[in-house]
Design a protein around this motif. Structure first.
Motif, PDB file in Angstrom:
ATOM      1  N   UNK B  82      13.922 -12.765  12.545  1.00 50.77           N
ATOM      2  CA  UNK B  82      14.142 -12.557  13.550  1.00 50.77           C
ATOM      3  C   UNK B  82      14.372 -11.283  14.115  1.00 50.77           C
ATOM      4  N   UNK B  83      15.742 -10.506  13.688  1.00 50.55           N
ATOM      5  CA  UNK B  83      16.499  -9.642  13.683  1.00 50.55           C
ATOM      6  C   UNK B  83      15.903  -8.576  13.040  1.00 50.55           C
ATOM      7  N   UNK B  85      13.010  -7.892  12.833  1.00 49.17           N
ATOM      8  CA  UNK B  85      12.075  -7.757  14.084  1.00 49.17           C
ATOM      9  C   UNK B  85      12.714  -6.578  15.199  1.00 49.17           C
ATOM     10  N   UNK B  86      13.763  -8.006  15.343  1.00 48.92           N
ATOM     11  CA  UNK B  86      14.764  -7.192  16.934  1.00 48.92           C
ATOM     12  C   UNK B  86      15.189  -5.445  16.365  1.00 48.92           C
TER      13      UNK B  86
END
Lengths: 511, 145, 504
Positions: B82-83, B85-86
């Motif tokens: 996820x990170x 992407x973040x």
């Protein structure tokens, strides 16, 4: 309600074109954006963009038709089932919002970049269109997805492209407005990200339905309470709930009016949908209203927004600024609907979401027409425009009356639904305040009507009617505010069904 | 889920919160637009740390399947993904923010917020003083439909 | 007439003035003024004949109706002709013709600008007034009520001066804010109590039951009644009466329209209709529900009369007289007896005829001699005998002297007050009559018995024929309505819960 729900898993059956519609809804504009680079030629790109946005409209209408009966469409990407893959989840609520977004996009994009063209170097118009399509992608993606992290990503896609669009404004102040919005928006989105992280920590899933089910077991933990706070503040920043509205007046009034028309009618609407989705869908009405009592906080804030926005609108000297401040007040109506904590209240909020998108879109389109001809939207240049641009100004009157809430217009339907919901809650005083704030709307709209129709123009030079390409979209939106005021069956029924489904919550909807 | 519950130490949160507050404070209090962006960057970094640290499992190793062994404890890889992407999102917004700062510098000649506000005010006053609204085309470009 | 033909008459009555407005625009732009004015009269006559064609079926007990598509699920729009509305429609459409005639004389005699816009908005206002008259439910009524407000704004600000625009804002401000703040709220409140918002009943001698009967009581009901009463700002109950004197900046035909034909009558008509159909006379009479309204009306009658006494400007004096007379009708509704309601209904007609004559005269004086103050009228009666003769007749009707129409409505109102056991209210009516002698008679006395100022010859100098004709007609109608009051009684009797033919 729950037992009647039929969930349609696209992956388990043979896939037809129809089954891919949820994915196409987002993929079409997403792929269209880079294609704009290849096409280059302004006329071609503009046609292409309009074609794509109309295709999106057609898809969203089909989706709404499929979900109208309470059905839920699940689209699993790459056929990966729920815990592993990302799924799109279309129910009546988000297909309704999808229709609003794609409808406004189709109509507004058809008008072209309007005044924004003057701040784009000749031959670079395609960049405007690809930013617009990306923004549309983001907004549609936020709405359709069933995955909370996906929400964040799409939200940032739409936000980043909207900062670009706002920065295209004619004055240099537009740059500052875009920058402020960027800072506020990024902080808001990051807040949402923190909230999502905490929720993930407690549930171990990012899928909305799974998360909603698992949240019920842990809803009284401190982590979840903190998550609620972060999520609500994050979304409220995007929604411009008072007092997090500071970015909105500058952003909407400095942006090219076409962009304002698109954003005012869609971006805040999507944020409102997200607020409903997270509060009612994920956390559940029991946690939000009974346990935490969000309504107690949200109600005074909404009322303040209604009054602060309207009163500020009265004192503005720029048409677009008046509209921007009025947006803050209108968002107050929507959040007030949620704060009533009843199905009728949420339905009223959703009805207003739809109606306000139409009327604010129409009014900003009028601003775009004025800008096109007069080079400014200062109220002084609007003197006597009633005689010089009669068709444009008639659209202003139609949409303005809707904003005021005159019977026979869409605004009356929203107001009726909202006040009825308040009265059913025995919130008599709130009902009175809604009326009082709509009197303020009369003041700022009438002030403009007087300027437009009952005063003499300051300058003598000839002013022609706005070009047809802008007039048609303007009147499409303005005409719809009248149409959905007279025949509101569609919006009211869908909103009521959506509110019902929302109150069941994602956990209750099962599957 | 189980793995997450076994997180017994919370010092990582303290670090996140400190960074978060530093970032937020800079973003709000500094008038320099570049510093504002840096503040937001720190703020975002703190969230990345939050996620990454929540994926860590005590004694866990990198989540790589090894043939024939089922007793290995893995760290949760999802937050890392996820990170990624973040971070991309963060870089994009930083780039856009900086691009805007460049444009602002070009238009105003400064990147200090208070000076920009003063310039805007002065412009407004001038507009009021001349009392007329110029409807001439300021920036040029095509005016025809 | 078949029900279909009745519905057609109903719709065409509302649409004809719209067509008229459209035609006035076209003829005003491309034709000449005479064609435009002839068109207005033609449309006026056609409209009136459509409305009049409904008298017979309605008196026979029919209720021509037409449902429009639903505004929201369960919230329909529609028209339904009932006796009270028919009376109001007759007054509005009939006096429109006379006011138009008078307006031509006035506007031409005065060389006013923007005549086309003027007569367009005039026609729109009449269409809205007929919409109010025939509204079948509260929402439709509200819709046309707002249209009426907005369509009369350009009329009020016709002069285009700073003062006129200011007055127009006050006019619009009070009317719109009261209607949105109170009336719409009251309608919404009613809708949460009753699924049906239509005006029904009153056919076979039984008064309408009232939508809210048994659904709300006590303080809440009294509050709702006051919301309705104040929500109808056009009824000019104190303290929301300021718009009416302010609107006096308008040209005199507009004042006549505002005061006698469309606007204020639409207001009191709405109050009366709400009292009869939404609450019902029986419900209002219970537990002193309407006590507060009664006192507010009584105070308005008294205070406005006193104020009228002290004003020197003729039109302003007449405006305050109107405020006081309007509250007669509100008081009649609040007394909640059949006789008082009958008196209130009749007063819509009787006061309209009297007051329109007075305003016509005020305009005639202005056109001929440019005088606006009462104190300047000395001896003018000798120069304008017909005009002042009509003024005298109309004054008597307003005061309530037989053999003029005003006598009947006042008779029923006083009888109603006595029926209700409210002798104090009967005394208010009497006192107000005395006061109206006090503010109207000095004008007549000055005009006829004071000498003309020095240096003015007493040769005849009447108003133009186009103005004089309507003046004499309306004055004559004050007599006619005295004689034929029985027909009006028979028309209204069913909705008041009285037997047809028992009056006069």
């Amino acid at each position: 309600m729950t037992d009647a729900v039929t969930v349609h898993h696209a992956a388990t059956e043979a896939l037809s074109f129809r089954d891919h519609l949820p994915a196409l809804q987002v993929l079409l504009p997403l792929m269209g954006a880079p294609l704009c680079f290849l096409l280059r030629k302004a006329a071609l790109v503009s046609f292409f963009t309009v074609a794509i946005s109309f295709a999106c409209l057609a898809i969203s209408l089909t989706l709404l038709g499929q979900t109208m009966g309470g059905e839920i469409l699940i689209y699993e990407f790459g056929s990966w089932p729920r815990p592993f893959g990302i799924e799109y989840r279309v129910d009546i609520t988000n297909s309704f919002v999808l229709v609003v977004i794609s409808l406004v996009a189709a109509v507004v994009f058809a008008a072209g970049p309007g005044q924004a063209r003057r701040s784009i170097p000749v031959g670079r118009e395609y960049l405007f269109y690809s930013a617009a399509l990306l923004c549309l992608t983001g907004l549609l993606g936020v709405t359709i997805t069933g995955d909370v992290f996906n929400v964040f990503v799409f939200m940032e896609i739409s936000s980043l492209s909207s900062y670009i669009l706002i920065a295209l404004g004619r004055e240099r102040r537009a740059l500052m407005a875009a920058f402020t919005y960027l800072i506020m928006g990024t902080i808001g989105a990051t807040f949402l990200l923190i909230g999502i992280g905490l929720m993930y920590q407690m549930t171990g899933t990012l899928n909305m339905v799974d998360m909603a089910v698992r949240l019920q077991a842990v809803s009284d933990t401190r982590t979840i309470l903190v998550a609620v706070a972060f999520v609500i503040v994050g979304i409220s920043t995007k929604l411009a709930v008072f007092p997090l509205h500071q970015w909105l007046p500058n952003a909407y009034s400095e942006a090219p009016p076409i962009v304002s028309a698109f954003l005012a009618a869609t971006a805040t609407k999507v944020a409102y949908y997200l607020l409903l989705r997270f509060t009612l869908g994920l956390f559940g009405a029991a946690l939000i209203f009974d346990q935490i009592g969000i309504d107690i906080l949200l109600m005074p804030l909404s009322v303040l927004a209604m009054f602060v926005g309207s009163i500020a609108a009265i004192y503005q000297t720029d048409f677009k600024r008046i509209l921007a401040y009025s947006s803050i007040a209108q968002i107050g109506y929507m959040t007030l609907g949620l704060s009533l904590a009843t199905e009728a209240g949420v339905a009223a909020g959703l009805i207003h979401l739809f109606n306000h998108a139409l009327m604010k879109g129409g009014l900003f389109m009028v601003a775009a027409c004025v800008m096109w001809r007069m080079g400014s939207t200062h109220i002084d240049v609007m003197r006597g425009l009633g005689q010089r641009m009669p068709i444009t100004m008639a659209a202003f009157v139609a949409a303005g009356l809707a904003l005021v809430g005159v019977p026979g217009t869409a605004g009356f339907v929203s107001k009726w639904a909202l006040v009825t919901a308040a009265l059913e809650n025995e919130a008599f005083f709130i009902a009175f305040l809604i009326m009082a704030s709509s009197v303020l709307a009369v003041v700022y709209i009438w002030r403009l009507v007087e300027i437009v129709y009952f005063s003499e123009p300051e300058t003598d030079f000839e002013v022609k009617e706005a070009p047809l390409r802008m007039l048609i979209p303007t009147w499409t939106l303005a005409g719809m505010t009248i149409w959905f005021g007279l025949f509101s069956g569609f919006s009211v029924e869908v909103a009521e069904a959506a509110a019902k489904q929302l109150f069941v919550g994602l956990a209750g909807a099962g599957a | 889920m189980d793995l997450l519950n076994h997180l017994s130490t919370h010092w990582n949160y303290l670090g996140c919160i400190t960074l978060m507050m530093i970032g937020l404070y800079i973003a709000i209090s500094r008038g320099n637009l570049v510093k504002k962006i840096m503040g937001v960057n720190i703020f975002q970094a703190s969230v990345i740390l939050l996620y990454v640290s929540m994926g860590k499992v005590k004694g866990g190793t990198a989540p790589i399947l090894i043939d024939g062994r089922s007793d290995v404890i893995f760290s949760n890889p999802v937050p890392h993904v996820l990170m990624l992407t973040a971070i991309v999102v963060g870089v994009a917004s930083t780039a856009l923010g900086l691009a805007l700062v460049v444009r602002i510098k070009e238009a105003y000649g400064t990147v200090e917020e208070d000076e920009i506000v003063a310039l805007d005010r002065a412009e407004e006053r001038r507009a009021l003083a001349t009392e007329g609204v110029e409807s001439t085309d300021v920036q040029g470009g095509g005016g025809k439909a | 007439m078949t029900p279909d033909a009745q519905a057609t008459a109903l719709v065409s009555a509302i649409l004809l003035p719209l067509l008229g407005a459209f035609g006035v625009q076209i003829l005003g732009r491309f034709g000449n003024d005479n064609a435009r004015d002839a068109w207005t009269i033609l449309i006026g006559l056609a409209t009136f004949s459509r409305v009049a064609s409904l008298i017979e079926p309605v008196m026979a007990g029919a209720r021509p109706a037409l449902a429009l598509p639903e505004l929201m699920p369960g919230l329909g729009l529609g028209f339904e002709v009932e006796p009270l509305g028919l009376l109001f429609a007759l007054v509005a459409s009939g006096l429109w013709i006379l006011t138009s005639l008078y307006g031509f004389g006035y506007m031409r005699g005065h060389y006013e600008k923007n005549q086309t816009r003027f007569f367009t908005c005039f026609a729109l206002a009449i269409s809205a007034a007929l919409g109010i008259a025939f509204a079948g439910d509260l929402v439709t009524l509200f819709l046309f009520y707002e249209i009426l407000t907005f369509s009369t704004f350009p009329l009020v600000t016709h002069a285009g001066t700073e003062a006129a625009v200011k007055a127009g804002r006050l006019y619009l401000g009070i009317l719109v804010s009261t209607s949105v703040l109170f009336l719409l709220l009251a309608i919404l409140w009613t809708s949460t109590l009753s699924d049906d918002l239509g005006f029904h009943g009153g056919i076979n001698g039984a008064a309408p039951a009232g939508l809210l009967d048994g659904k709300i009581e006590g303080h809440a009901a009294a509050l709702l009644l006051m919301l309705f009463a104040y929500g109808v700002g056009k009824a000019a109950l104190m303290p929301f009466h300021r718009w009416l004197p302010a609107a006096m900046v308008a040209p005199t035909p507009v004042s006549a329209l505002l005061h006698a034909v469309a606007v204020v009558k639409a207001g009191v008509f709405t109050v009366l209709k709400i009292a009869i159909y939404v609450f019902g006379i029986d419900m209002l009479a219970k537990d002193g529900l309407s006590d507060i309204l009664m006192w507010v009306a009584a105070i308005t009658i008294f205070a406005a009369s006193i104020r009228a006494l002290s004003l020197d400007n003729l039109k302003a004096r007449l405006a305050y007289s109107t405020i006081s007379q309007l509250s007669y009708i509100v008081l009649g509704a609040a007394l909640a007896t059949s006789a008082a309601a009958m008196g209130a209904g009749m007063h819509i007609l009787m006061h309209a005829l009297g007051k329109i004559t007075l305003f016509f005269v005020a305009g005639a004086i202005y056109v001929v001699s440019h005088k606006t103050a009462v104190s300047e009228l000395n001896g003018l009666g000798r120069k304008m005998p017909f005009t002042f003769g009509a003024f005298c007749i109309a004054s008597f009707s307003i005061i309530g002297l037989p053999p003029l129409g005003g006598a009947w409505s006042k008779w029923f109102l006083v009888t109603g007050a006595v029926d209700a056991g409210e002798l104090g209210m009967a005394a208010i009516f009497m006192l107000s009559s005395l006061l109206s002698i006090g503010y109207l008679m000095p004008i007549v006395v000055r005009a006829f018995f004071r000498p003309l100022p020095d240096g003015v010859d007493d040769s005849r100098e009447e108003a133009p024929l186009l103005m004089l004709l309507p003046i004499c007609t309306t004055a004559l109608l004050c007599f006619v309505t005295f004689v034929y009051a029985g027909s009006v009684y028979d028309l209204l009797a069913p909705v008041m819960g009285l037997a047809v033919g028992s009056g006069s």
